[in-house]
Write a protein that holds these residues in place. Structure first.
Motif, mmCIF file in Angstrom:
data_model
loop_
_atom_site.group_PDB
_atom_site.id
_atom_site.type_symbol
_atom_site.label_atom_id
_atom_site.label_comp_id
_atom_site.label_asym_id
_atom_site.label_seq_id
_atom_site.Cartn_x
_atom_site.Cartn_y
_atom_site.Cartn_z
ATOM 1 N N LEU A 1 -4.158 24.576 -73.479
ATOM 2 C CA LEU A 1 -4.046 24.691 -72.021
ATOM 3 C C LEU A 1 -2.869 25.555 -71.600
ATOM 4 O O LEU A 1 -2.835 26.050 -70.476
ATOM 5 C CB LEU A 1 -3.906 23.289 -71.413
ATOM 6 N N THR A 2 -1.892 25.713 -72.489
ATOM 7 C CA THR A 2 -0.739 26.566 -72.162
ATOM 8 C C THR A 2 -1.183 27.975 -71.799
ATOM 9 O O THR A 2 -0.596 28.626 -70.929
ATOM 10 C CB THR A 2 0.229 26.623 -73.359
ATOM 11 N N ASP A 3 -2.248 28.457 -72.454
ATOM 12 C CA ASP A 3 -2.738 29.816 -72.160
ATOM 13 C C ASP A 3 -3.244 29.938 -70.731
ATOM 14 O O ASP A 3 -3.265 31.035 -70.171
ATOM 15 C CB ASP A 3 -3.850 30.193 -73.143
ATOM 16 N N ALA A 4 -3.720 28.810 -70.149
ATOM 17 C CA ALA A 4 -4.262 28.849 -68.786
ATOM 18 C C ALA A 4 -3.263 28.379 -67.745
ATOM 19 O O ALA A 4 -3.565 28.384 -66.551
ATOM 20 C CB ALA A 4 -5.516 27.962 -68.711
ATOM 21 N N ASP A 5 -2.080 27.977 -68.181
ATOM 22 C CA ASP A 5 -1.091 27.398 -67.269
ATOM 23 C C ASP A 5 -0.531 28.461 -66.313
ATOM 24 O O ASP A 5 -0.440 29.638 -66.675
ATOM 25 C CB ASP A 5 0.047 26.782 -68.087
ATOM 26 N N TRP A 6 -0.100 28.009 -65.134
ATOM 27 C CA TRP A 6 0.449 28.957 -64.153
ATOM 28 C C TRP A 6 1.722 29.628 -64.669
ATOM 29 O O TRP A 6 2.077 30.730 -64.265
ATOM 30 C CB TRP A 6 0.720 28.253 -62.823
ATOM 31 N N ARG A 7 2.420 28.942 -65.608
ATOM 32 C CA ARG A 7 3.634 29.548 -66.152
ATOM 33 C C ARG A 7 3.333 30.783 -67.001
ATOM 34 O O ARG A 7 4.151 31.697 -67.083
ATOM 35 C CB ARG A 7 4.403 28.508 -66.969
ATOM 36 N N THR A 8 2.136 30.820 -67.619
ATOM 37 C CA THR A 8 1.741 32.031 -68.355
ATOM 38 C C THR A 8 1.547 33.190 -67.382
ATOM 39 O O THR A 8 1.923 34.334 -67.681
ATOM 40 C CB THR A 8 0.452 31.763 -69.153
ATOM 41 N N SER A 9 0.959 32.893 -66.216
ATOM 42 C CA SER A 9 0.845 33.935 -65.175
ATOM 43 C C SER A 9 2.227 34.396 -64.730
ATOM 44 O O SER A 9 2.453 35.590 -64.488
ATOM 45 C CB SER A 9 0.068 33.396 -63.970
ATOM 46 N N GLY A 10 3.169 33.450 -64.618
ATOM 47 C CA GLY A 10 4.534 33.811 -64.223
ATOM 48 C C GLY A 10 5.241 34.648 -65.281
ATOM 49 O O GLY A 10 5.990 35.576 -64.954
ATOM 50 N N GLU A 11 4.991 34.329 -66.549
ATOM 51 C CA GLU A 11 5.638 35.082 -67.621
ATOM 52 C C GLU A 11 5.217 36.545 -67.626
ATOM 53 O O GLU A 11 6.033 37.437 -67.867
ATOM 54 C CB GLU A 11 5.303 34.443 -68.975
ATOM 55 N N VAL A 12 3.921 36.789 -67.367
ATOM 56 C CA VAL A 12 3.470 38.183 -67.396
ATOM 57 C C VAL A 12 4.047 38.957 -66.201
ATOM 58 O O VAL A 12 4.297 40.163 -66.292
ATOM 59 C CB VAL A 12 1.924 38.254 -67.445
ATOM 60 N N VAL A 13 4.276 38.255 -65.076
ATOM 61 C CA VAL A 13 4.962 38.899 -63.943
ATOM 62 C C VAL A 13 6.388 39.268 -64.364
ATOM 63 O O VAL A 13 6.867 40.385 -64.112
ATOM 64 C CB VAL A 13 4.985 37.971 -62.717
ATOM 65 N N LEU A 14 7.082 38.321 -65.016
ATOM 66 C CA LEU A 14 8.459 38.566 -65.459
ATOM 67 C C LEU A 14 8.522 39.715 -66.462
ATOM 68 O O LEU A 14 9.411 40.576 -66.378
ATOM 69 C CB LEU A 14 9.026 37.287 -66.079
ATOM 70 N N MET A 15 7.596 39.739 -67.419
ATOM 71 C CA MET A 15 7.573 40.832 -68.402
ATOM 72 C C MET A 15 7.452 42.194 -67.718
ATOM 73 O O MET A 15 8.152 43.146 -68.066
ATOM 74 C CB MET A 15 6.389 40.640 -69.362
ATOM 75 N N THR A 16 6.566 42.263 -66.732
ATOM 76 C CA THR A 16 6.329 43.536 -66.044
ATOM 77 C C THR A 16 7.538 43.955 -65.224
ATOM 78 O O THR A 16 7.958 45.126 -65.263
ATOM 79 C CB THR A 16 5.089 43.408 -65.133
ATOM 80 N N LEU A 17 8.143 43.005 -64.488
ATOM 81 C CA LEU A 17 9.305 43.338 -63.662
ATOM 82 C C LEU A 17 10.521 43.666 -64.521
ATOM 83 O O LEU A 17 11.283 44.577 -64.205
ATOM 84 C CB LEU A 17 9.627 42.182 -62.722
#
Length: 312
Positions: free
Chosen positions: A229-245
């Motif tokens: 479920l970690t792959d679908a968690d909202w924190r994974t969406s947040g991490e990819v935002v952080l990586m990009t920024l």
């Protein structure tokens, strides 16, 4: 492509080929999967100006489909990756068609809400394994020849997938399609007045970004042989935002650099500070937004141009 750029890409590719002889291959594979995920997200945010807070939905959907197809149905890993990517493309078209007419905070919140709905679907559905996820996905062989159980051979397959995905994104952003996306990002009403079908272009960008995010999720499922479920968690969406920024939104190499930094920090700090690593990530996000908004690659590029201008 200019001669200097061609040499630069050749050097980077040579580093990628030699890297598993210096660094642990599994760590490199994780970094490449998230680098592709961040590059796909950057296509949507950095070039179309659309901030999605639910991109983990595509990453996780493709991973679950790949795991199910390979482990339960018994197809090959290659077929599993194709099925996972196709599912992410289809989901991207459905969600993109719904959300693309909204902008700003409304667009971000709708993508987050739909992603959370999928999270609870993955939690409740009997075929996804609930909180345990799907474990023990066999790597098997690719095209009956390449033994994916071997980390080194698996690494070169992941590198090839990353290079193909990155080349597709790079081609898209330097095509007329990419130029229209930039025009929409800079001034959407002007793009409409010039006669472009803005919704169609944004939907295409959304679907392409979703499909490549799914490709990254499918590949990660095969590499680690599990999906949770970690792959679908909202924190994974947040991490990819952080990586990009952190790496540099709207730059070709920025998401790759950002993904390498975040995955390295998580890998090095997880055993030392435990869950406190999330506090460190939050602090990095604040510093990034306040101090160098163009990200690492953007700031270094600006510094290089300043130095080159001063010499002229």
């Amino acid at each position: 492509m200019k001669h200097g750029e061609l040499v630069g890409w050749a050097v980077l590719l040579a580093i990628g080929v030699a890297a598993p002889f210096i660094v642990y291959p599994v760590f490199l594979m994780k970094a490449l999967c998230f680098a592709l995920f961040a590059c796909a997200f950057n296509l949507l945010l950095g070039y179309a100006g659309l901030l999605s807070f639910g991109h983990a939905a595509f990453f996780a959907t493709a991973a679950y489909v790949t795991a199910y197809v390979v482990k339960i149905v018994g197809l090959t890993p290659g077929m599993g990756i194709l099925a996972g990517t196709a599912s992410a493309l289809a989901l991207g078209f459905v969600i993109g068609s719904v959300v693309i007419r909204r902008q700003g905070i409304y667009f971000a919140m709708i993508t987050l809400a739909l992603a959370q709905m999928l999270y609870f679907l993955f939690l409740q559905a009997p075929v996804t394994g609930g909180e345990d996820g799907l474990q023990g996905i066999p790597r098997g062989r690719l095209l009956w020849v390449i033994n994916l159980e071997d980390d080194l051979e698996m690494y070169y397959v992941v590198l090839a997938i990353f290079v193909a995905g990155y080349a597709l994104i790079n081609r898209a952003i330097h095509s007329p399609f990419g130029q229209v996306l930039k025009a929409i990002r800079e001034n959407e009403p002007r793009a409409v007045s010039l006669g472009y079908d803005v919704d169609r272009y944004k939907t295409l960008a959304f679907v392409l970004s979703a499909g490549l995010s799914g490709l990254a999720g499918s590949t990660k499922a095969i590499v680690f042989s599990f999906v949770t479920l970690t792959d679908a968690d909202w924190r994974t969406s947040g991490e990819v935002v952080l990586m990009t920024l952190l790496g540099g939104m709207g730059t070709a190499l920025g998401p790759v650099v950002g993904a390498l930094c975040i995955v390295t920090l998580q890998n090095e700090l997880a055993d030392k500070v435990g869950s406190f690593v999330n506090v460190i990530m939050g602090a990095i996000f604040v510093v990034c937004v306040l101090s160098f908004r163009r990200g690492i690659v953007g700031e270094l590029g600006g510094l290089y141009r300043s130095l080159a201008g001063s010499r002229d």
